[in-house]
Design a protein around this motif. Structure first.
Motif, PDB file in Angstrom:
ATOM      1  N   TYR A  21       0.831  -1.201   0.000  1.00  0.00           N
ATOM      2  CA  TYR A  21       0.000   0.000   0.000  1.00  0.00           C
ATOM      3  C   TYR A  21       0.872   1.260   0.000  1.00  0.00           C
ATOM      4  CZ  TYR A  21      -3.240   3.639   1.311  1.00  0.00           C
ATOM      5  OH  TYR A  21      -3.960   4.808   1.333  1.00  0.00           O
ATOM      6  N   PHE A  22       1.880   1.289   0.859  1.00  0.00           N
ATOM      7  CA  PHE A  22       2.730   2.477   0.937  1.00  0.00           C
ATOM      8  C   PHE A  22       3.684   2.584  -0.252  1.00  0.00           C
ATOM      9  CE2 PHE A  22       1.309   2.102   5.321  1.00  0.00           C
ATOM     10  CZ  PHE A  22       0.948   3.414   5.591  1.00  0.00           C
ATOM     11  N   GLU A  23       4.160   1.472  -0.751  1.00  0.00           N
ATOM     12  CA  GLU A  23       5.081   1.485  -1.895  1.00  0.00           C
ATOM     13  C   GLU A  23       4.422   1.989  -3.171  1.00  0.00           C
ATOM     14  OE1 GLU A  23       8.422   0.905  -2.347  1.00  0.00           O
ATOM     15  OE2 GLU A  23       8.479   0.941  -0.163  1.00  0.00           O
ATOM     16  N   ARG A  24       3.162   1.679  -3.374  1.00  0.00           N
ATOM     17  CA  ARG A  24       2.509   2.093  -4.619  1.00  0.00           C
ATOM     18  C   ARG A  24       2.424   3.609  -4.727  1.00  0.00           C
ATOM     19  NH1 ARG A  24      -3.242   2.891  -4.592  1.00  0.00           N
ATOM     20  NH2 ARG A  24      -3.896   3.064  -2.445  1.00  0.00           N
ATOM     21  N   SER A  25       2.317   4.306  -3.615  1.00  0.00           N
ATOM     22  CA  SER A  25       2.311   5.768  -3.659  1.00  0.00           C
ATOM     23  C   SER A  25       3.727   6.322  -3.753  1.00  0.00           C
ATOM     24  CB  SER A  25       1.628   6.336  -2.413  1.00  0.00           C
ATOM     25  OG  SER A  25       0.255   6.083  -2.461  1.00  0.00           O
ATOM     26  N   LYS A  26       4.669   5.649  -3.109  1.00  0.00           N
ATOM     27  CA  LYS A  26       6.059   6.112  -3.128  1.00  0.00           C
ATOM     28  C   LYS A  26       6.667   6.004  -4.518  1.00  0.00           C
ATOM     29  CE  LYS A  26       9.646   4.001  -0.966  1.00  0.00           C
ATOM     30  NZ  LYS A  26      10.388   3.486   0.185  1.00  0.00           N
ATOM     31  N   ASN A  27       6.312   4.973  -5.254  1.00  0.00           N
ATOM     32  CA  ASN A  27       6.873   4.741  -6.581  1.00  0.00           C
ATOM     33  C   ASN A  27       6.071   5.399  -7.695  1.00  0.00           C
ATOM     34  OD1 ASN A  27       8.924   3.194  -5.490  1.00  0.00           O
ATOM     35  ND2 ASN A  27       7.732   1.317  -5.601  1.00  0.00           N
ATOM     36  N   ASP A  28       5.105   6.224  -7.355  1.00  0.00           N
ATOM     37  CA  ASP A  28       4.241   6.866  -8.341  1.00  0.00           C
ATOM     38  C   ASP A  28       4.946   8.086  -8.926  1.00  0.00           C
ATOM     39  OD1 ASP A  28       2.027   7.579  -9.869  1.00  0.00           O
ATOM     40  OD2 ASP A  28       1.199   8.788  -8.244  1.00  0.00           O
ATOM     41  N   THR A  29       5.515   7.953 -10.115  1.00  0.00           N
ATOM     42  CA  THR A  29       6.221   9.066 -10.744  1.00  0.00           C
ATOM     43  C   THR A  29       5.282   9.970 -11.531  1.00  0.00           C
ATOM     44  OG1 THR A  29       6.710   7.669 -12.647  1.00  0.00           O
ATOM     45  CG2 THR A  29       8.393   7.808 -10.915  1.00  0.00           C
ATOM     46  N   ASP A  30       4.094   9.481 -11.883  1.00  0.00           N
ATOM     47  CA  ASP A  30       3.144  10.269 -12.663  1.00  0.00           C
ATOM     48  C   ASP A  30       2.097  10.970 -11.798  1.00  0.00           C
ATOM     49  OD1 ASP A  30       4.392   9.294 -14.920  1.00  0.00           O
ATOM     50  OD2 ASP A  30       3.022   7.597 -15.096  1.00  0.00           O
ATOM     51  N   ASN A  31       2.187  10.802 -10.481  1.00  0.00           N
ATOM     52  CA  ASN A  31       1.206  11.366  -9.545  1.00  0.00           C
ATOM     53  C   ASN A  31      -0.217  10.911  -9.866  1.00  0.00           C
ATOM     54  OD1 ASN A  31       3.107  12.755  -8.008  1.00  0.00           O
ATOM     55  ND2 ASN A  31       3.075  14.498  -9.395  1.00  0.00           N
ATOM     56  N   THR A  32      -0.366   9.649 -10.237  1.00  0.00           N
ATOM     57  CA  THR A  32      -1.695   9.118 -10.550  1.00  0.00           C
ATOM     58  C   THR A  32      -2.254   8.242  -9.434  1.00  0.00           C
ATOM     59  OG1 THR A  32      -0.667   7.270 -11.717  1.00  0.00           O
ATOM     60  CG2 THR A  32      -1.329   9.176 -13.041  1.00  0.00           C
TER      61      THR A  32
END
Length: 134
Positions: A21-32
């Protein structure tokens, strides 16, 4: 507490889901990706209501891991306080029990007071334009 089947059966699977859950936001380079929230975390873990999540956090078998995950959400909001517009983060933290009230610290049972003494130095400022000498 009624038995509900969540996505996790043991500590390892719960920790894996929390980290995902936390990694998916941390690795979001497109801010999607959706921002990190307690509700988003609860939904990702398979809870269907805030009450069920809160109850599991209080008395569930893996409550320590849920409490730590909630603390990670708070840390995320706390880091957002350093952004130009922290109003949303402030609101979220207040709803999680944080307060912005001043609390006096006590030393030895007595309130600690800070006294400020202003000392003038240099010439006294002019009180009117006609007192200014060039």
């Amino acid at each position: 507490m009624a038995r509900t089947k969540y996505k996790f059966n043991n500590r390892a699977s719960l920790n894996r889901l929390i980290d995902e859950y936390f990694e998916r936001s941390k690795n979001d380079t497109d801010n999607t990706a959706e921002p990190i929230t307690v509700t988003g975390l609860a939904l990702y873990l398979g809870f269907t209501s805030k009450d069920a999540f809160d109850e599991y956090e209080q008395i569930g078998y893996h409550k320590v891991f849920i409490q730590r995950a909630r603390f990670r959400v708070m840390a995320y909001y706390e880091s957002r306080l350093h952004y130009p517009a922290p109003t949303g983060a402030m609101f979220a933290l207040k709803s999680m029990g944080w307060a912005d009230k001043f609390k006096a610290s006590k030393v030895g049972g007595k309130a600690k007071l800070l006294t400020v003494k202003l000392i003038e130095s240099g010439p006294r400022p002019a009180s009117a334009e006609k007192e200014v000498v060039l």
